[in-house]
Design a protein around this motif. Structure first.
Motif, PDB file in Angstrom:
ATOM      1  N   GLY A  50       0.818  -1.215   0.000  1.00 38.14           N
ATOM      2  CA  GLY A  50       0.000   0.000   0.000  1.00 38.14           C
ATOM      3  C   GLY A  50       0.848   1.259   0.000  1.00 38.14           C
ATOM      4  N   GLU A  51       1.914   1.246   0.790  1.00 32.45           N
ATOM      5  CA  GLU A  51       2.805   2.413   0.865  1.00 32.45           C
ATOM      6  C   GLU A  51       3.531   2.649  -0.455  1.00 32.45           C
ATOM      7  N   ALA A  52       3.833   1.582  -1.153  1.00 32.06           N
ATOM      8  CA  ALA A  52       4.575   1.695  -2.412  1.00 32.06           C
ATOM      9  C   ALA A  52       3.642   1.814  -3.614  1.00 32.06           C
ATOM     10  N   ASP A  53       2.348   1.849  -3.343  1.00 36.72           N
ATOM     11  CA  ASP A  53       1.348   1.891  -4.413  1.00 36.72           C
ATOM     12  C   ASP A  53       1.577   0.745  -5.410  1.00 36.72           C
ATOM     13  N   ALA A  54       1.823  -0.433  -4.843  1.00 35.54           N
ATOM     14  CA  ALA A  54       2.091  -1.636  -5.639  1.00 35.54           C
ATOM     15  C   ALA A  54       0.953  -2.640  -5.419  1.00 35.54           C
ATOM     16  N   PRO A  55       0.827  -3.589  -6.313  1.00 33.87           N
ATOM     17  CA  PRO A  55      -0.212  -4.611  -6.119  1.00 33.87           C
ATOM     18  C   PRO A  55       0.032  -5.393  -4.818  1.00 33.87           C
ATOM     19  N   THR A  56      -1.036  -5.706  -4.146  1.00 36.07           N
ATOM     20  CA  THR A  56      -0.942  -6.490  -2.912  1.00 36.07           C
ATOM     21  C   THR A  56      -0.751  -7.956  -3.280  1.00 36.07           C
ATOM     22  N   PRO A  57       0.199  -8.634  -2.648  1.00 35.74           N
ATOM     23  CA  PRO A  57       0.385 -10.058  -2.939  1.00 35.74           C
ATOM     24  C   PRO A  57      -0.844 -10.867  -2.500  1.00 35.74           C
ATOM     25  N   GLY A  58      -1.059 -11.994  -3.136  1.00 31.58           N
ATOM     26  CA  GLY A  58      -2.220 -12.812  -2.828  1.00 31.58           C
ATOM     27  C   GLY A  58      -2.048 -13.726  -1.636  1.00 31.58           C
ATOM     28  N   TRP A  59      -0.810 -14.017  -1.261  1.00 34.31           N
ATOM     29  CA  TRP A  59      -0.607 -14.997  -0.199  1.00 34.31           C
ATOM     30  C   TRP A  59      -1.133 -14.579   1.165  1.00 34.31           C
ATOM     31  N   PRO A  60      -1.238 -13.281   1.510  1.00 34.50           N
ATOM     32  CA  PRO A  60      -1.853 -12.960   2.805  1.00 34.50           C
ATOM     33  C   PRO A  60      -3.301 -13.465   2.919  1.00 34.50           C
ATOM     34  N   ASP A  61      -3.995 -13.562   1.807  1.00 39.70           N
ATOM     35  CA  ASP A  61      -5.340 -14.141   1.829  1.00 39.70           C
ATOM     36  C   ASP A  61      -5.284 -15.608   2.227  1.00 39.70           C
ATOM     37  N   SER A  62      -4.245 -16.305   1.800  1.00 43.54           N
ATOM     38  CA  SER A  62      -4.075 -17.713   2.171  1.00 43.54           C
ATOM     39  C   SER A  62      -3.845 -17.848   3.670  1.00 43.54           C
ATOM     40  N   VAL A  63      -3.095 -16.920   4.241  1.00 39.74           N
ATOM     41  CA  VAL A  63      -2.867 -16.932   5.688  1.00 39.74           C
ATOM     42  C   VAL A  63      -4.205 -16.804   6.414  1.00 39.74           C
ATOM     43  N   LYS A  64      -5.063 -15.935   5.902  1.00 39.14           N
ATOM     44  CA  LYS A  64      -6.384 -15.734   6.511  1.00 39.14           C
ATOM     45  C   LYS A  64      -7.239 -16.999   6.412  1.00 39.14           C
ATOM     46  N   VAL A  65      -7.223 -17.649   5.254  1.00 40.29           N
ATOM     47  CA  VAL A  65      -7.997 -18.885   5.066  1.00 40.29           C
ATOM     48  C   VAL A  65      -7.541 -19.956   6.046  1.00 40.29           C
ATOM     49  N   VAL A  66      -6.231 -20.135   6.164  1.00 37.03           N
ATOM     50  CA  VAL A  66      -5.697 -21.145   7.082  1.00 37.03           C
ATOM     51  C   VAL A  66      -6.056 -20.792   8.524  1.00 37.03           C
ATOM     52  N   TYR A  67      -5.949 -19.525   8.871  1.00 35.92           N
ATOM     53  CA  TYR A  67      -6.293 -19.121  10.228  1.00 35.92           C
ATOM     54  C   TYR A  67      -7.761 -19.410  10.524  1.00 35.92           C
ATOM     55  N   GLU A  68      -8.649 -18.957   9.644  1.00 33.22           N
ATOM     56  CA  GLU A  68     -10.085 -19.112   9.889  1.00 33.22           C
ATOM     57  C   GLU A  68     -10.518 -20.575   9.884  1.00 33.22           C
ATOM     58  N   SER A  69      -9.871 -21.400   9.077  1.00 36.06           N
ATOM     59  CA  SER A  69     -10.277 -22.798   8.958  1.00 36.06           C
ATOM     60  C   SER A  69      -9.627 -23.708   9.993  1.00 36.06           C
ATOM     61  N   LEU A  70      -8.394 -23.417  10.353  1.00 32.81           N
ATOM     62  CA  LEU A  70      -7.648 -24.352  11.191  1.00 32.81           C
ATOM     63  C   LEU A  70      -7.232 -23.797  12.547  1.00 32.81           C
ATOM     64  N   VAL A  71      -6.793 -22.560  12.585  1.00 34.92           N
ATOM     65  CA  VAL A  71      -6.243 -22.022  13.829  1.00 34.92           C
ATOM     66  C   VAL A  71      -7.354 -21.505  14.748  1.00 34.92           C
ATOM     67  N   ALA A  72      -8.263 -20.679  14.235  1.00 40.17           N
ATOM     68  CA  ALA A  72      -9.307 -20.102  15.070  1.00 40.17           C
ATOM     69  C   ALA A  72     -10.173 -21.161  15.760  1.00 40.17           C
TER      70      ALA A  72
END
Length: 77
Positions: A50-72
């Motif tokens: 966001g600071e560099a006005d660059a595209p956001t990588p997609g892998w943080p979404d994967s972290v969220k999926v794993v957290y919501e499905s397995l960790v939480a």
């Protein structure tokens, strides 16, 4: 390397290729320990993009999926 593992794990969870209960029981503790580290890195990657006005990588979404499905659900026990 670990980010690639999380991306593949999230893909398997999203496509329902794995039994979540078995996965939670087998990986739950390991993922709990590592979640803070990888989620901090994910937040930093999104912030920096966001600071560099660059595209956001997609892998943080994967972290969220794993957290919501397995960790939480493991934390809720």
């Amino acid at each position: 390397m670990y980010i690639g593992y999380i991306v593949r794990l999230a893909d398997s969870v999203s496509r329902r290729r794995v039994d979540l209960r078995t996965l939670r029981n087998g990986l739950g503790t390991e993922l709990l320990w590592e979640h803070e580290l990888i989620s901090g890195i994910a937040r930093a990657a999104v912030r920096q993009a966001g600071e560099a006005d660059a595209p956001t990588p997609g892998w943080p979404d994967s972290v969220k999926v794993v957290y919501e499905s397995l960790v939480a659900p493991r934390i809720a026990k």
